[in-house]
Design a protein around this motif. Structure first.
Motif, short mmCIF file in Angstrom:
data_model
loop_
_atom_site.label_atom_id
_atom_site.label_comp_id
_atom_site.label_asym_id
_atom_site.label_seq_id
_atom_site.Cartn_x
_atom_site.Cartn_y
_atom_site.Cartn_z
N TYR A 189 0.82 -1.22 0.00
CA TYR A 189 0.00 0.00 0.00
C TYR A 189 0.85 1.26 0.00
O TYR A 189 0.42 2.31 -0.47
CB TYR A 189 -0.96 0.02 1.20
N GLN A 190 2.07 1.16 0.47
CA GLN A 190 2.92 2.34 0.56
C GLN A 190 3.54 2.75 -0.78
O GLN A 190 4.02 3.87 -0.92
CB GLN A 190 4.02 2.10 1.60
N ILE A 191 3.56 1.82 -1.74
CA ILE A 191 4.23 2.14 -3.01
C ILE A 191 3.42 1.90 -4.27
O ILE A 191 3.64 2.57 -5.28
CB ILE A 191 5.57 1.36 -3.17
N TYR A 232 1.26 -10.21 4.83
CA TYR A 232 0.32 -9.22 5.37
C TYR A 232 1.05 -8.01 5.93
O TYR A 232 1.70 -8.10 6.97
CB TYR A 232 -0.56 -9.84 6.47
N HIS A 233 0.97 -6.91 5.19
CA HIS A 233 1.53 -5.65 5.69
C HIS A 233 0.37 -4.65 5.79
O HIS A 233 0.34 -3.64 5.11
CB HIS A 233 2.65 -5.16 4.79
N TRP A 234 -0.64 -5.03 6.59
CA TRP A 234 -1.67 -4.13 7.12
C TRP A 234 -2.87 -3.85 6.23
O TRP A 234 -3.79 -3.13 6.66
CB TRP A 234 -1.06 -2.79 7.55
N ASN A 285 3.56 -8.66 9.13
CA ASN A 285 4.43 -7.57 9.52
C ASN A 285 3.85 -6.89 10.76
O ASN A 285 2.73 -6.36 10.72
CB ASN A 285 4.54 -6.52 8.41
N GLU A 286 4.58 -6.93 11.86
CA GLU A 286 4.26 -6.14 13.05
C GLU A 286 2.82 -6.28 13.54
O GLU A 286 2.05 -5.31 13.52
CB GLU A 286 4.58 -4.66 12.80
N PRO A 287 2.45 -7.46 14.04
CA PRO A 287 1.09 -7.60 14.57
C PRO A 287 0.79 -6.62 15.72
O PRO A 287 -0.38 -6.30 15.95
CB PRO A 287 1.01 -9.05 15.03
N GLY A 301 -6.28 3.73 17.68
CA GLY A 301 -7.09 4.29 16.59
C GLY A 301 -6.32 5.18 15.65
O GLY A 301 -6.90 5.92 14.86
N ARG A 302 -5.00 5.11 15.69
CA ARG A 302 -4.22 5.99 14.83
C ARG A 302 -3.90 5.38 13.47
O ARG A 302 -3.41 6.04 12.57
CB ARG A 302 -2.92 6.40 15.53
N HIS A 303 -4.13 4.07 13.35
CA HIS A 303 -4.03 3.39 12.06
C HIS A 303 -5.38 2.76 11.75
O HIS A 303 -6.24 2.61 12.63
CB HIS A 303 -2.98 2.27 12.12
N PHE A 351 4.40 6.26 0.97
CA PHE A 351 3.27 6.66 1.81
C PHE A 351 3.50 6.17 3.23
O PHE A 351 3.41 4.96 3.49
CB PHE A 351 1.99 6.05 1.23
N GLU A 352 3.83 7.09 4.13
CA GLU A 352 4.17 6.71 5.50
C GLU A 352 2.91 6.69 6.39
O GLU A 352 2.80 7.41 7.37
CB GLU A 352 5.27 7.64 6.05
N TRP A 353 1.94 5.85 6.00
CA TRP A 353 0.75 5.60 6.81
C TRP A 353 0.11 6.91 7.30
O TRP A 353 -0.12 7.80 6.51
CB TRP A 353 1.09 4.62 7.95
N ALA A 354 -0.13 7.04 8.60
CA ALA A 354 -0.83 8.23 9.11
C ALA A 354 -0.07 9.52 8.84
O ALA A 354 -0.63 10.61 8.92
CB ALA A 354 -1.11 8.06 10.60
C1 GBH Z 1 7.25 0.15 10.34
O1 GBH Z 1 6.51 0.37 11.51
C2 GBH Z 1 6.36 -0.33 9.23
O2 GBH Z 1 6.49 -1.74 9.06
C3 GBH Z 1 6.58 0.37 7.93
O3 GBH Z 1 5.51 0.08 7.05
C4 GBH Z 1 6.73 1.84 8.20
O4 GBH Z 1 6.76 2.59 7.01
C5 GBH Z 1 8.00 2.01 8.97
O5 GBH Z 1 8.02 1.24 10.12
C6 GBH Z 1 8.28 3.43 9.37
O6 GBH Z 1 7.32 3.89 10.27
O7 GBH Z 1 3.27 5.91 17.88
O8 GBH Z 1 1.23 4.75 18.39
O9 GBH Z 1 1.18 6.88 17.24
C7 GBH Z 1 7.23 0.80 12.63
C8 GBH Z 1 6.37 0.87 13.86
C9 GBH Z 1 4.20 1.75 14.16
C10 GBH Z 1 6.08 3.06 14.72
C11 GBH Z 1 3.31 2.95 14.19
C12 GBH Z 1 5.21 4.28 14.75
C13 GBH Z 1 3.02 5.14 15.06
C14 GBH Z 1 1.84 4.91 15.90
N1 GBH Z 1 5.55 2.08 13.83
N2 GBH Z 1 3.87 3.95 15.09
S1 GBH Z 1 1.90 5.64 17.47
#
Ligand code: GBH
Length: 460
Positions: free
Chosen positions: A16-18, A117-119, A162-164, A175-177, A418-421
């Motif tokens: 999803y990030q790319i 599974y990466h989210w 990835n990172e359960p 609720g941030r993701h 795309f760095e998620w939130a």
């Molecule tokens: C990884 O997560 C991911 O696997 C990857 O997709 C991502 O792009 C990369 O790291 C860089 O972030 O602090 O509770 O507000 C790393 C773990 C999880 C750390 C989410 C930051 C933010 C939520 N990350 N967290 S919070």
């Protein structure tokens, strides 16, 4: 410092990030499509609709990676590209994309590593309850079997999840993701069903003779800010949520007693059924470790150096432990605000060796976000990322000297993405991407990493 010839150097990304191409080939919506299109969820309202358009540009991207000397690449498969509703018949277009990408990598001499599974859970499965629903674990195993059936002849390295921690606690408690819920019970049930999904997928892939399979956890070095009872208890809880709640079931076949005790009030324990922990703790061939930073933890709500604005109970990812908070420890920060602490990586690796049954380890992610800009000479001078990666690789080398069975290192990330939130505001790539033109420019760090991968040495 020289890394042995069989030490794997690579780079990592996630679908999803790319990829972009969010509606192509019959792709369904994932929870991240819905979340990113919900106002107020992602910085600047960014979405992964286009991202870095890797879906259309994968041939050039693979060629660039090959040119830079990458010999291994970790990428994830978008579940809704294969099964738009998370169940039933697979889409040819989806399978075909990953098949072509895989062939392109092999042709370029790059070893493919797949994360299943990466989210990006199909939204239809979220509508049916998501990870708090036990059935999702079986759906994930079925999806995993389909992907392995099609790519298992060519892909030898597989990572289930990835990172359960992030899928469960950041998605369902903080609720941030995606899916953006604040429900501690749902988060804790998700932990168990994610791990069960790992166990069922492992079983399904073993039945297809998979060569090399593991799970990736995001692990932290966690320390108490002081030796007061309040701080040490808070640190114990954070270590429990971040590390032991996942490591113990996978590697020791049981949840940690203190965590069961602390979280029993949320009523998730009935989710753990007979036989589940046997599945979850079936032997793995590798443990993936994602490491970014170290946590110094206090339980004192008035501590002067608190990080972030987690004021209310609701924003904490830690059910029943919202008072456990991170404090600054005075190390330099990356531009996403994470402290740079390579010793923490050495701590995590040596702790795994000390406290857990032996299993080969791979750093499946490590890297840093900096607000890199193209300079007038057309280059990106990201010396801080060079230093970050060099120092963390040096920590890996020290861990190997200390007897840690560390087999490889994947840089997060190959490309800005795309760095998620945080949307596109935070850049983790070794390769710069201009989001307007999609032009790729290797940063100084990419050139440095390229020399490091080729020479296997940090002293260049
Ligand atoms: C990884 O997560 C991911 O696997 C990857 O997709 C991502 O792009 C990369 O790291 C860089 O972030 O602090 O509770 O507000 C790393 C773990 C999880 C750390 C989410 C930051 C933010 C939520 N990350 N967290 S919070």
């Amino acid at each position: 410092m020289i890394f042995s010839d069989d030490f794997v150097f690579g780079g990592a990304t996630a679908a999803y990030q790319i990829e972009g191409a969010a509606t192509e080939g019959g792709r369904g919506k994932s929870i991240w499509d819905v979340f990113s299109h919900t106002e107020g969820r992602v910085v600047n309202g960014d979405t992964g609709d286009v991202a870095i358009d890797h879906y259309h540009r994968f041939k050039d991207d693979v060629a660039l990676m090959a040119e830079l000397g990458f010999k291994a690449y970790r990428y994830s498969v978008s579940w809704p590209r294969i099964q738009p509703d998370g169940t039933g018949k697979a889409l040819e277009a989806g399978l075909d994309f990953y098949s072509r990408l895989t062939d392109e990598l092999l042709g370029a001499g790059i070893d493919p590593w797949i994360t299943l599974y990466h989210w990006d859970l199909p939204q239809a499965l979220q509508d049916a309850g998501g990870w708090p629903n036990r059935d999702t674990a079986q759906r994930f195993a079925d999806f995993s079997a389909i992907v392995h059936e099609h790519l298992g002849d060519r892909v030898k390295h597989w990572i289930t999840l990835n990172e359960p921690f992030v899928s469960s606690f950041v998605g369902y408690a903080a609720g941030r993701h995606a899916p953006g819920l604040r429900d501690p019970q749902a988060a804790l049930k998700s932990v168990h069903h994610l791990l069960l999904g790992h166990g069922l997928a492992l079983q399904a892939l073993r039945a297809q003779n998979v060569a090399d399979i593991g799970i990736t956890l995001n692990l932290y070095s966690v320390q108490a800010a002081s030796d007061s009872a309040v701080d040490t208890d808070a640190a114990r809880r954070v270590d429990g949520f971040q590390n032991r709640l996942f490591l113990d079931p996978v590697l020791k076949g049981r949840y940690p007693q203190d965590m069961l005790h602390d979280t029993a009030e949320f009523g998730w324990l009935p989710a753990v059924q007979e036989g589940d922990l046997e599945l979850i703790s079936a032997p793995i061939d590798l443990l993936g470790v994602n490491y970014y930073t170290k946590y110094l933890i206090t339980g004192d709500p008035e501590h002067p150096d608190l990080v972030g604005e987690r004021t209310g109970q609701l924003d904490s990812p830690y059910p029943g432990a919202a008072h456990a908070r991170e404090v600054r420890h005075g190390k330099p920060l990356t531009d996403i605000g994470w402290e740079i602490d390579p010793d923490g990586l050495h701590d995590v690796l040596t702790r795994l060796k000390r406290e857990y049954p032996a299993v080969p380890l791979v750093i499946t992610e490590n890297g840093a976000a900096f607000d890199d800009e193209l300079s007038e000479d057309g280059a990106v001078h990201d010396q801080r990322r060079v230093d970050y990666v060099r120092e963390h690789l040096a920590a890996c080398a020290r861990a190997i000297e200390d007897g840690v069975p560390l087999k490889g290192y994947f840089l997060w990330s190959v490309f800005d993405n795309f760095e998620w939130a945080e949307g596109y505001a935070k850049r983790f790539g070794a390769v710069h991407v201009d989001y307007q033109t999609q032009v790729r420019t290797p940063k100084d760090s990419a050139l440095w990493y390229s020399r490091t991968m080729r020479s296997r040495s940090l002293d260049q």
